[in-house]
Design an enzyme around this catalytic site. Structure first.
Site, PDB file in Angstrom:
ATOM      1  NE  ARG A  27      -3.588  -0.122   2.823  1.00  8.88           N
ATOM      2  CZ  ARG A  27      -4.775  -0.166   2.588  1.00  8.88           C
ATOM      3  NH1 ARG A  27      -5.458  -1.079   2.081  1.00  8.88           N
ATOM      4  NH2 ARG A  27      -5.573   1.074   2.925  1.00  8.88           N
ATOM      5  N   GLY A 102      -6.228   7.872   7.753  1.00  8.85           N
ATOM      6  CA  GLY A 102      -6.973   8.805   7.567  1.00  8.85           C
ATOM      7  C   GLY A 102      -6.526  10.304   7.916  1.00  8.85           C
TER       8      GLY A 102
END
Ligand code: F6R
Length: 615
Positions: A27, A102
């Site tokens: 990722r 986030g």
């Protein structure tokens, strides 16, 4: 982008967490960390800059005990990559540890209030604010950790997936999400959590995709409990079967995931096409279209939204839909669309294209489109991801997990599904004649074998790559269907070799970029034998007469270009609308070998993330 893993059960959590972090490496990240709670209620945190392997070295000093733990790979947003900014973050008293994906938009306001209450901060992250806030609420209201996390999240603006543990409670793991993915793996007497399903594969095939504004309490030896963050009421628990195998997450004998994924394309396209071309290639069936015939019949316009490589696929999709459905099509970067006050109504179809199904801008774009009344259709790879769960309907590309950061098989899968969609909608609207439909559908049906032939240029491209490894700039030129192919070829080279490359519509070159051309600036020209072939020949001559070297991607046996270009790579002949699929193969290989020649980490290029879950 950031990855979360967590475990509660009877095994040593550390081993499962480290293996999980390794599966999430794809990722993209710059630091990693782990927090463990042992059975006696001691909390230990290990963190390190760089790769998970560095974390293992740091953690080797121990302790590593505990069957409860959370772990994280961080992709810096607030604060530079450093040991201090790496997650997990621990509250002031050392009582609570938290990992977060986030961004917390109102962190500065919250931080100011906490400082006034005597809190000190060690890192520059927004995440540390959240863990301190949870502790502050827990201590001042003497509530449970669950209530404190919930209360804190109600004060937070932004996006998050979090996992929280408390040192005095080795039986309790809390997770929550809003606009950032989180999967719960339900095992036998053990529970796993992760940002995507890859760390869970091999342990259990039962998964729950946490929804936005949900908080889950994972207590040892108890069933998962999920509550709504807003009203604290229990949510319905939907356990789904995970269809991912360990073999799909391994390199299968290749040096890198990217090379494996390039060579996998014949089989991934076979999976993508399965059952979708029927009646001897006279009909195309996409269930998402069949179930929503009225929407596609009555639509007045289609808007395609996506980012990066998926946006390049969208540009090809635009031409396909215009050609076969004869209807107006627009293509927008999701990040521009979401802030561009788009004018939409119920006669609009918005199609989002995303490999991961988690790209924050694309997700926000489709949420906006739905609010405005448009019918939203998703083209996605990752089954169960946020985007397919937030669309009215859609089609999976079914190319299997893409681990290499640079997208290859997802791009060809997206273009394939867009071709199927354009054929099926064109047929539905009576905009395509049966002969054209049959011709394109038959060629598409043969595409896995055609790509196999296209891949035969591997050794030739590898040889060619050595000539250009040390070029500083590249120009990629294409026209019509292959202007987006040029953009995609240039993006591949930039991403993994860090060579500057620009994709351009070939005819636009003379309006500016031609000034850059000299003997040090090679151009890659995508020039299959299509309707614009003669035009592109003259563009190539313009490059050649300024001393630039030309690598041309041409249809097999085409003589004219081979007399002008310095190097030619042949691709199998296919109908014009399918040329991007075959032409992208040598471009993927060229970027790959140039990056390998330069010694770059092609699977995890610097600064890039596979799943871009922040704006
Ligand atoms: C490039 C690449 C990215 C992605 C982009 C969108 O090789 O992979 O440009 O295409 O970040 O990601 P998805 O398709 O997951 O929405």
């Amino acid at each position: 982008m950031c990855g979360i893993v967590g475990y509660i059960g009877s095994q040593r959590a550390y081993d499962i967490l480290i293996q999980g972090l390794k599966r999430l490496e794809y990722r993209g990240y710059d630091s990693a960390g782990v927090a463990l709670v042992d059975d006696a209620g001691h909390l230990t945190v290990h963190k390190s800059m760089g790769k998970v392997a560095n974390l293992e070295q740091v953690a080797a000093a121990g302790p590593l005990d505990g069957s409860l733990g959370i772990a994280h790979t961080r992709w810096a947003t607030h604060g530079e990559p450093s040991d201090l900014n790496a997650h997990p973050h621990v509250s002031q008293s050392g009582m609570i540890a938290l990992v977060h994906n986030g961004t917390i938009e109102n962190y500065a306001v919250l931080k100011k209030v906490l400082i006034e209450h005597g809190y000190e901060f060690k890192s520059e992250t927004d995440t540390e604010v959240l863990v301190q806030l949870i502790e502050y609420i827990k201590l001042t209201s003497s509530c449970s950790l669950l209530d404190a996390v919930r209360e804190a999240l109600l004060q937070v603006e932004g996006a998050y997936a979090i996992a929280v543990v408390e040192q005095n409670d080795p039986d309790n793991l809390i997770v929550a999400r809003k606009s950032s993915p989180l999967v719960i793996g339900v095992g036998d007497g053990e529970t796993f959590i992760a940002s995507d399903a890859t760390p869970i594969v091999g342990y259990t095939d039962k998964v729950i995709y946490l929804k936005d504004n949900e908080i889950a309490l994972l207590r040892r030896n108890e069933p998962v409990q999920i509550l709504s963050l807003t009203d604290n009421k229990p949510s319905t628990i939907n356990i789904q079967k995970l269809r991912l195998s360990l073999a799909q997450l391994e390199k299968g004998g290749y040096d890198t995931f990217m090379l494996k994924e390039i060579f996998e394309q014949p089989s991934t396209l076979r999976d993508c096409l399965r059952g979708r071309i029927v009646d001897k290639a006279n009909r195309v069936v996409l269930s998402g279209v069949e179930l929503n015939k009225d929407k596609f019949l009555n639509a007045e316009r289609i808007t395609l939204v996506a980012c990066g490589t998926s946006w390049h696929a969208a540009l090809i999709g635009k031409r396909l839909i215009q050609d076969f459905c004869k209807m107006p099509v627009e293509v927008e970067y999701a990040s521009e669309f979401r802030y561009g006050n788009p004018v939409l109504n119920e006669k609009d179809i918005v199609i989002s294209i995303s490999q991961s199904g988690e790209t924050a801008d694309t997700l926000a774009a489709i949420q906006l489109a739905r609010e405005k009344g448009a019918f939203v259709y998703g083209i996605c790879n990752v089954v169960g991801a946020s985007i397919p769960r937030n669309t009215d309907s859609g089609t999976y590309i079914h190319v299997g997990p893409e681990i290499g950061v640079a997208s290859t098989k997802a791009f060809t899968g997206q273009v394939t599904v867009l071709t199927l969609l354009a054929l099926s909608v064109g047929h539905l609207r009576g905009a395509i004649d049966q002969k054209t439909l049959h011709e394109v559908a038959s060629a598409l049906e043969k595409m896995p074998a055609t790509i196999e032939k296209a891949l035969k240029v591997d050794a030739e491209v590898q040889k060619l790559s050595r000539i250009f490894t040390y070029a500083h700039n590249f120009l990629y030129l294409g026209r019509g269907y292959n202007y987006p192919t040029a953009l995609e070829g240039a993006l591949k080279l930039k991403e993994i070799s860090y060579i500057h490359a620009e994709g351009y519509p070939a005819a636009e070159m003379k309006h500016g970029p031609i000034a850059l051309i000299d003997h040090e600036m090679p151009s890659v020209i995508i020039a299959p034998s299509d309707s614009l072939y003669d035009k592109i020949i003259s563009n190539v001559q313009q490059v050649k007469s300024r001393g630039g070297a030309v690598v041309a991607i041409i249809s097999k046996g085409n003589k004219a270009m081979s007399e002008i270009a310095d190097f030619c790579i042949e691709i199998p002949e296919v109908p014009e609308c399918l040329t991007p699929l075959v032409a992208s193969i040598p471009l993927q290989l060229l970027a790959y070998y140039i990056a390998v020649n330069k010694g770059k980490d092609v699977d995890q290029p610097r600064n890039l993330a596979k799943s871009v879950t922040v704006e």
